[in-house]
Motif scaffolding. Structure first.
Motif, PDB file in Angstrom:
ATOM      1  N   ALA A 189       5.145  -2.731   7.885  1.00 44.27           N
ATOM      2  CA  ALA A 189       4.782  -3.828   6.974  1.00 44.27           C
ATOM      3  C   ALA A 189       3.322  -3.704   6.538  1.00 44.27           C
ATOM      4  CB  ALA A 189       5.008  -5.183   7.660  1.00 44.27           C
ATOM      5  N   ALA A 190       2.446  -3.317   7.472  1.00 44.16           N
ATOM      6  CA  ALA A 190       1.023  -3.175   7.148  1.00 44.16           C
ATOM      7  C   ALA A 190       0.805  -1.978   6.220  1.00 44.16           C
ATOM      8  CB  ALA A 190       0.205  -3.029   8.427  1.00 44.16           C
ATOM      9  N   LEU A 191       1.458  -0.872   6.512  1.00 41.31           N
ATOM     10  CA  LEU A 191       1.277   0.323   5.675  1.00 41.31           C
ATOM     11  C   LEU A 191       1.821   0.093   4.261  1.00 41.31           C
ATOM     12  CD1 LEU A 191       2.067   3.088   8.322  1.00 41.31           C
ATOM     13  CD2 LEU A 191      -0.150   2.679   7.213  1.00 41.31           C
ATOM     14  N   THR A 192       2.957  -0.585   4.165  1.00 42.15           N
ATOM     15  CA  THR A 192       3.526  -0.898   2.847  1.00 42.15           C
ATOM     16  C   THR A 192       2.591  -1.791   2.053  1.00 42.15           C
ATOM     17  OG1 THR A 192       5.767  -0.722   3.737  1.00 42.15           O
ATOM     18  CG2 THR A 192       5.523  -1.930   1.664  1.00 42.15           C
ATOM     19  N   LYS A 193       2.059  -2.818   2.731  1.00 40.63           N
ATOM     20  CA  LYS A 193       1.149  -3.747   2.036  1.00 40.63           C
ATOM     21  C   LYS A 193      -0.134  -3.039   1.624  1.00 40.63           C
ATOM     22  CE  LYS A 193       0.381  -7.341  -0.026  1.00 40.63           C
ATOM     23  NZ  LYS A 193      -0.291  -8.568   0.328  1.00 40.63           N
ATOM     24  N   LEU A 194      -0.597  -2.119   2.453  1.00 44.66           N
ATOM     25  CA  LEU A 194      -1.812  -1.367   2.121  1.00 44.66           C
ATOM     26  C   LEU A 194      -1.591  -0.509   0.876  1.00 44.66           C
ATOM     27  CD1 LEU A 194      -4.668  -1.105   3.390  1.00 44.66           C
ATOM     28  CD2 LEU A 194      -3.877   1.001   4.484  1.00 44.66           C
ATOM     29  N   ALA A 195      -0.406   0.070   0.774  1.00 46.04           N
ATOM     30  CA  ALA A 195      -0.074   0.866  -0.416  1.00 46.04           C
ATOM     31  C   ALA A 195      -0.027  -0.022  -1.661  1.00 46.04           C
ATOM     32  CB  ALA A 195       1.262   1.581  -0.201  1.00 46.04           C
ATOM     33  N   ASP A 196       0.531  -1.220  -1.517  1.00 48.70           N
ATOM     34  CA  ASP A 196       0.547  -2.182  -2.639  1.00 48.70           C
ATOM     35  C   ASP A 196      -0.882  -2.528  -3.063  1.00 48.70           C
ATOM     36  OD1 ASP A 196       3.259  -2.262  -2.368  1.00 48.70           O
ATOM     37  OD2 ASP A 196       3.370  -4.328  -1.630  1.00 48.70           O
ATOM     38  N   SER A 197      -1.723  -2.778  -2.073  1.00 53.18           N
ATOM     39  CA  SER A 197      -3.105  -3.169  -2.370  1.00 53.18           C
ATOM     40  C   SER A 197      -3.868  -2.034  -3.042  1.00 53.18           C
ATOM     41  CB  SER A 197      -3.825  -3.582  -1.081  1.00 53.18           C
ATOM     42  OG  SER A 197      -3.223  -4.741  -0.545  1.00 53.18           O
ATOM     43  N   ALA A 198      -3.522  -0.813  -2.702  1.00 56.81           N
ATOM     44  CA  ALA A 198      -4.186   0.343  -3.331  1.00 56.81           C
ATOM     45  C   ALA A 198      -3.894   0.364  -4.831  1.00 56.81           C
ATOM     46  CB  ALA A 198      -3.733   1.636  -2.666  1.00 56.81           C
ATOM     47  N   LEU A 199      -2.696  -0.059  -5.207  1.00 54.97           N
ATOM     48  CA  LEU A 199      -2.342  -0.133  -6.628  1.00 54.97           C
ATOM     49  C   LEU A 199      -3.041  -1.307  -7.306  1.00 54.97           C
ATOM     50  CD1 LEU A 199       1.499   0.612  -6.462  1.00 54.97           C
ATOM     51  CD2 LEU A 199      -0.344   2.175  -7.141  1.00 54.97           C
ATOM     52  N   ARG A 200      -3.136  -2.426  -6.570  1.00 51.00           N
ATOM     53  CA  ARG A 200      -3.719  -3.627  -7.169  1.00 51.00           C
ATOM     54  C   ARG A 200      -5.245  -3.543  -7.259  1.00 51.00           C
ATOM     55  NH1 ARG A 200      -1.150  -7.530  -4.182  1.00 51.00           N
ATOM     56  NH2 ARG A 200      -3.046  -8.399  -3.330  1.00 51.00           N
ATOM     57  N   TYR A 201      -5.835  -2.782  -6.375  1.00 56.24           N
ATOM     58  CA  TYR A 201      -7.294  -2.634  -6.364  1.00 56.24           C
ATOM     59  C   TYR A 201      -7.666  -1.161  -6.533  1.00 56.24           C
ATOM     60  CZ  TYR A 201      -7.351  -7.413  -4.514  1.00 56.24           C
ATOM     61  OH  TYR A 201      -7.179  -8.753  -4.343  1.00 56.24           O
ATOM     62  N   PRO A 202      -7.560  -0.628  -7.765  1.00 57.44           N
ATOM     63  CA  PRO A 202      -7.907   0.779  -7.967  1.00 57.44           C
ATOM     64  C   PRO A 202      -9.379   1.009  -7.588  1.00 57.44           C
ATOM     65  CG  PRO A 202      -6.861  -0.152  -9.930  1.00 57.44           C
ATOM     66  CD  PRO A 202      -7.190  -1.291  -9.025  1.00 57.44           C
ATOM     67  N   VAL A 203      -9.643   2.146  -6.970  1.00 55.69           N
ATOM     68  CA  VAL A 203     -10.982   2.432  -6.446  1.00 55.69           C
ATOM     69  C   VAL A 203     -12.069   2.192  -7.495  1.00 55.69           C
ATOM     70  CG1 VAL A 203     -12.479   4.300  -5.652  1.00 55.69           C
ATOM     71  CG2 VAL A 203     -10.218   3.994  -4.621  1.00 55.69           C
ATOM     72  N   GLU A 204     -11.855   2.738  -8.684  1.00 51.97           N
ATOM     73  CA  GLU A 204     -12.912   2.661  -9.700  1.00 51.97           C
ATOM     74  C   GLU A 204     -13.269   1.222 -10.092  1.00 51.97           C
ATOM     75  OE1 GLU A 204     -14.953   4.897 -10.541  1.00 51.97           O
ATOM     76  OE2 GLU A 204     -13.857   6.190  -9.164  1.00 51.97           O
TER      77      GLU A 204
END
Lengths: 111, 111, 111, 111
Positions: free
Chosen positions: B87-102
């Motif tokens: 659940a944590a890894l899935t949510k982290l992947a979602d957050s990576a899309l929602r908060y692009p590094v740049e």
């Protein structure tokens, strides 16, 4: 667990978010996520809460909230230098002493 | 992680506490433990919170509270049938899309 | 209400606690007190919770926790310059629009 | 205060929400609202939190969250039969004894 700790750390570092990730701020973020999780269950009866995962919408939201709570807890433990798994196992051993099986059976009384 | 899940489950079963461990009740217990953790940090400055583990007394209390939070989170995920790590890894992947590094770099803005 | 606000403010000033009473810190203190309140109710069934005040010990603890929550909420509103009563009445009026009687009757669904 | 208590009660009764308003459920709802309030302040420095009301957007959100917290606290006290104002004043008097001015001045230490 080390894998998750490392990934969450990298996620924060890539975004230069270490500046926000003091223990104080992370404890507040954890509070916010727990609040969202609790909100999903607040109007349910205990019985309804026990079968909440069979509803696809509620189930997905709850899984996402649990994920968020775990992410912030992992990050908080990391910045504090605490081994999350070891802290839980140590506390569980303490609780085993404080709540001996014979005396605690079937009772929710605090000690 | 499976080890901790199993040990917490056994701890509850030995004491016949499954009857209390509905998702609703466990979410409340999680709230209580997070509240105790937050209370340890509430009057500290962010800087003081960052070095709180160097004080043996505060450090021990905080480690114990983190352990308690992890125990209840593990138990809650277990009774809900959620894989906490996944659940944590899935949510982290979602957050990576929602908060692009740049776009997210150095910014605490919510999306 | 003004009376309570003034007394809580005097209490803090007499102890030179304004330095600790930032909105951030007070929100954390509020979290801690709500956590203690929730802990009193966590293992009760909804029915048991409805009659919890008939137990003198639990009743006294819950009244004290409710008092603590109110004190920190009053203090937080005061340092933010928010009129607590007015904020509640305004929000209640908003909620009346968002949850029209006819549509909201008997339903716990969020809008 | 009686005015707010009465209005919140009427609001609930008109919508037939008494069935959801057990102390247990209301304590959870209070947790959720406090979590939303905390989330507004989590990434701010203490100094930024002290001037948060000068930002119109944050200020409006925080006032609304404070209103929500007050509504649920008022409702919880009402269903428990607790006089919120009296509970706060009684607890404040207790705290005055536990934290004498001379000893507590300038110190955040818990007693």
């Amino acid at each position: 667990m080390e894998e998750l700790t490392r990934r969450v750390r990298t996620f924060a570092e890539e975004r230069d978010w270490q500046q926000f990730h003091t223990p104080k701020n992370l404890a507040m973020a954890l509070t916010g996520e727990v609040g969202e999780l609790v909100a999903e269950l607040q109007w349910l009866t205990p019985e309804q809460s026990a079968s909440v995962m069979s509803d696809p919408d509620s189930g997905a939201r709850i899984k996402a909230e649990i994920g968020d709570v775990m992410i912030y807890l992992t990050r908080l433990a990391d910045v504090l230098g605490i081994d999350l798994m070891e802290a839980a196992l140590t506390k569980l051993a303490d609780s085993a002493l404080r709540y001996p099986v014979e005396q605690a059976r079937g009772s929710a009384a605090k000690r």
